[in-house]
Design a protein around this motif. Structure first.
Motif, PDB file in Angstrom:
ATOM      1  N   UNK A  20       0.697  -1.195  -0.023  1.00  0.00           N
ATOM      2  CA  UNK A  20      -0.058  -0.066  -0.090  1.00  0.00           C
ATOM      3  C   UNK A  20       0.855   1.144   0.020  1.00  0.00           C
ATOM      4  N   UNK A  21       1.989   1.228   0.854  1.00  0.00           N
ATOM      5  CA  UNK A  21       2.571   2.437   0.985  1.00  0.00           C
ATOM      6  C   UNK A  21       3.558   2.684  -0.368  1.00  0.00           C
ATOM      7  N   UNK A  22       3.960   1.407  -1.023  1.00  0.00           N
ATOM      8  CA  UNK A  22       4.576   1.800  -2.349  1.00  0.00           C
ATOM      9  C   UNK A  22       3.710   2.202  -3.385  1.00  0.00           C
ATOM     10  N   UNK A  23       2.619   1.784  -3.431  1.00  0.00           N
ATOM     11  CA  UNK A  23       1.621   2.157  -4.520  1.00  0.00           C
ATOM     12  C   UNK A  23       1.513   3.416  -4.135  1.00  0.00           C
ATOM     13  N   UNK A  24       1.042   4.131  -3.083  1.00  0.00           N
ATOM     14  CA  UNK A  24       0.780   5.513  -2.825  1.00  0.00           C
ATOM     15  C   UNK A  24       1.753   6.240  -3.188  1.00  0.00           C
ATOM     16  N   UNK A  25       3.396   5.686  -2.764  1.00  0.00           N
ATOM     17  CA  UNK A  25       4.367   6.656  -3.025  1.00  0.00           C
ATOM     18  C   UNK A  25       4.670   6.986  -4.656  1.00  0.00           C
ATOM     19  N   UNK A  26       4.175   5.671  -5.391  1.00  0.00           N
ATOM     20  CA  UNK A  26       4.185   5.655  -6.737  1.00  0.00           C
ATOM     21  C   UNK A  26       3.223   6.454  -7.621  1.00  0.00           C
ATOM     22  N   UNK A  27       2.338   7.172  -6.719  1.00  0.00           N
ATOM     23  CA  UNK A  27       1.460   8.008  -7.358  1.00  0.00           C
ATOM     24  C   UNK A  27      -0.032   7.536  -7.407  1.00  0.00           C
ATOM     25  N   UNK A  28      -0.397   6.451  -6.906  1.00  0.00           N
ATOM     26  CA  UNK A  28      -1.594   5.820  -6.969  1.00  0.00           C
ATOM     27  C   UNK A  28      -2.404   6.495  -5.883  1.00  0.00           C
ATOM     28  N   UNK A  29      -3.510   6.865  -6.288  1.00  0.00           N
ATOM     29  CA  UNK A  29      -4.590   7.606  -5.419  1.00  0.00           C
ATOM     30  C   UNK A  29      -4.993   6.444  -4.139  1.00  0.00           C
ATOM     31  N   UNK A  30      -5.024   7.031  -3.095  1.00  0.00           N
ATOM     32  CA  UNK A  30      -5.544   6.334  -1.743  1.00  0.00           C
ATOM     33  C   UNK A  30      -7.046   5.522  -1.908  1.00  0.00           C
ATOM     34  N   UNK A  31      -7.863   6.616  -2.122  1.00  0.00           N
ATOM     35  CA  UNK A  31      -9.251   6.048  -2.530  1.00  0.00           C
ATOM     36  C   UNK A  31      -9.589   6.784  -3.789  1.00  0.00           C
ATOM     37  N   UNK A  32     -10.832   6.635  -4.165  1.00  0.00           N
ATOM     38  CA  UNK A  32     -11.466   7.111  -5.437  1.00  0.00           C
ATOM     39  C   UNK A  32     -11.217   8.566  -5.543  1.00  0.00           C
ATOM     40  N   UNK A  33     -11.000   9.006  -6.651  1.00  0.00           N
ATOM     41  CA  UNK A  33     -10.885  10.627  -6.949  1.00  0.00           C
ATOM     42  C   UNK A  33     -12.254  11.255  -6.605  1.00  0.00           C
ATOM     43  N   UNK A  34     -13.283  10.512  -6.546  1.00  0.00           N
ATOM     44  CA  UNK A  34     -14.588  11.002  -6.476  1.00  0.00           C
ATOM     45  C   UNK A  34     -14.868  11.396  -5.045  1.00  0.00           C
ATOM     46  N   UNK A  96       1.015 -12.044  -5.096  1.00  0.00           N
ATOM     47  CA  UNK A  96      -0.217 -11.313  -5.443  1.00  0.00           C
ATOM     48  C   UNK A  96       0.191  -9.709  -5.396  1.00  0.00           C
ATOM     49  N   UNK A  97       0.931  -9.323  -4.335  1.00  0.00           N
ATOM     50  CA  UNK A  97       1.268  -8.113  -4.238  1.00  0.00           C
ATOM     51  C   UNK A  97       2.163  -7.600  -5.263  1.00  0.00           C
ATOM     52  N   UNK A  98       3.293  -8.466  -5.676  1.00  0.00           N
ATOM     53  CA  UNK A  98       3.889  -8.153  -6.886  1.00  0.00           C
ATOM     54  C   UNK A  98       3.188  -7.904  -8.136  1.00  0.00           C
ATOM     55  N   UNK A  99       2.131  -8.944  -8.375  1.00  0.00           N
ATOM     56  CA  UNK A  99       1.138  -8.367  -9.198  1.00  0.00           C
ATOM     57  C   UNK A  99       0.431  -7.220  -9.212  1.00  0.00           C
ATOM     58  N   UNK A 100       0.059  -6.670  -8.130  1.00  0.00           N
ATOM     59  CA  UNK A 100      -0.605  -5.567  -7.956  1.00  0.00           C
ATOM     60  C   UNK A 100       0.445  -4.500  -8.164  1.00  0.00           C
ATOM     61  N   UNK A 101       1.571  -4.713  -7.987  1.00  0.00           N
ATOM     62  CA  UNK A 101       2.507  -3.591  -8.041  1.00  0.00           C
ATOM     63  C   UNK A 101       2.876  -3.505  -9.960  1.00  0.00           C
ATOM     64  N   UNK A 102       3.009  -4.549 -10.512  1.00  0.00           N
ATOM     65  CA  UNK A 102       3.101  -4.732 -11.755  1.00  0.00           C
ATOM     66  C   UNK A 102       1.870  -4.128 -12.465  1.00  0.00           C
ATOM     67  N   UNK A 103       0.527  -4.696 -12.120  1.00  0.00           N
ATOM     68  CA  UNK A 103      -0.563  -4.262 -12.905  1.00  0.00           C
ATOM     69  C   UNK A 103      -0.790  -2.524 -12.756  1.00  0.00           C
ATOM     70  N   UNK A 104      -0.354  -2.082 -11.705  1.00  0.00           N
ATOM     71  CA  UNK A 104      -0.352  -0.493 -11.551  1.00  0.00           C
ATOM     72  C   UNK A 104       0.817   0.066 -11.860  1.00  0.00           C
ATOM     73  N   UNK A 105       1.696  -0.335 -12.752  1.00  0.00           N
ATOM     74  CA  UNK A 105       2.578   0.287 -13.527  1.00  0.00           C
ATOM     75  C   UNK A 105       2.033   0.878 -14.576  1.00  0.00           C
ATOM     76  N   UNK A 122      -7.353   3.854 -15.421  1.00  0.00           N
ATOM     77  CA  UNK A 122      -6.133   4.436 -15.109  1.00  0.00           C
ATOM     78  C   UNK A 122      -5.380   3.805 -13.761  1.00  0.00           C
ATOM     79  N   UNK A 123      -5.677   2.865 -13.490  1.00  0.00           N
ATOM     80  CA  UNK A 123      -5.115   1.747 -12.305  1.00  0.00           C
ATOM     81  C   UNK A 123      -5.886   1.770 -11.211  1.00  0.00           C
ATOM     82  N   UNK A 124      -5.550   1.064 -10.338  1.00  0.00           N
ATOM     83  CA  UNK A 124      -6.343   0.599  -8.967  1.00  0.00           C
ATOM     84  C   UNK A 124      -6.212   1.943  -7.992  1.00  0.00           C
TER      85      UNK A 124
END
Length: 191
Positions: A20-34, A96-105, A122-124
Motif C-alpha cells: 500500500x505504501x509503495x503504491x501510494x508513493x508511486x502516485x496511486x490515489x488512496x481512494x477514488x478521486x470522487x 499477489x502483491x507483486x502482481x498489484x505493483x506490476x498491474x499498476x505500473x 487509470x489503475x487501481x
C-alpha cells in the motif's frame, strides 16, 4: 520458535502495508478521486472501476487464491514437502502483491488501455489493490478448507458468472493482455 511463529503472523500484514505504501508513493490515489469509498462498485465501464473496495474484478483475485493454493500444494506434493499454511500464504501474498505493483505500473495500465475495452482504466486505488490482495487471501484460505471438487466448482462458477455479467474475467483478461483478439474485444464492447 515463538519469534519464528510471530514473524509468520506478521509477514502478511507487513506485505499489505509495504504494498500500500509503495503504491501510494508511486502516485496511486488512496481512494477514488470522487472522494467516496464504497463497499461495492458494479459499473465496469466507469472511471470509478477498481477504485472502491470490491468490484467485478474481485472474483478474479479470489480465484488467484484458489490457484495459488493449488500450485503450492502441487509443488509440495511433487517435492514431498509438508505444506504449512502460514509460509504458503506468505508466498502467495508476495506473488499477489507483486502482481498489484506490476498491474499498476504505467506500462501495464497503458497496455490495458491499448488492447482491451478498458479505456477509462487509470489503475487501481491503493484501497482497491489492498482489497484485491485480501480477496486472494480469502480464496487461499477457502481453498485450504474446501475439498478439491468444491474449489474447482467455485473457480468455474466465479469465472462463468463474471463472463456472463461483464463479458470479462480472469481468463479473458490474461488472453487480452498477452495476445489480444479482435473477436473478444468486439464481444466485450457489445455490453
Amino acid at each position: 520458535m515463538k519469534n519464528q511463529r510471530l514473524l509468520s503472523y506478521l509477514a502478511v500484514p507487513a506485505i499489505l502495508a509495504v504494498t500500500g505504501l509503495w503504491l501510494w508513493w508511486r502516485g496511486r490515489v488512496l481512494i477514488c478521486k470522487c472522494g467516496t469509498l464504497r463497499l461495492w462498485h458494479g459499473e465496469v465501464v466507469s472511471s470509478e472501476n477498481s477504485q472502491h473496495l470490491l468490484d467485478w474484478y474481485s472474483p478474479s483475485h479470489l480465484i488467484h487464491g484458489f490457484l495459488f493454493f493449488a500450485l503450492i500444494a502441487l509443488f509440495c506434493r511433487l517435492f514431498r514437502l509438508k505444506m504449512r499454511f502460514l509460509p504458503a500464504l506468505t508466498i502467495a501474498t508476495l506473488v499477489e502483491a507483486a502482481w498489484e505493483l506490476v498491474e499498476n505500473s504505467d506500462s501495464v495500465i497503458e497496455r490495458y488501455r491499448a488492447v482491451t475495452i478498458s479505456l477509462d482504466y487509470y489503475g487501481d486505488s491503493v484501497v482497491n489493490s489492498i482489497s484485491d490482495i485480501a480477496m486472494m487471501i480469502l480464496g487461499f484460505a477457502l481453498a485450504s478448507r474446501f475439498p478439491v471438487w468444491l474449489s474447482v466448482l467455485l473457480v468455474i462458477a466465479l469465472e462463468v458468472v463474471t463472463m456472463l455479467v461483464i463479458r470479462d474475467g480472469l481468463l479473458l483478461n490474461i488472453v487480452m493482455l498477452l495476445n489480444p483478439l479482435d473477436a473478444i474485444r468486439e464481444w466485450q464492447a457489445a455490453r
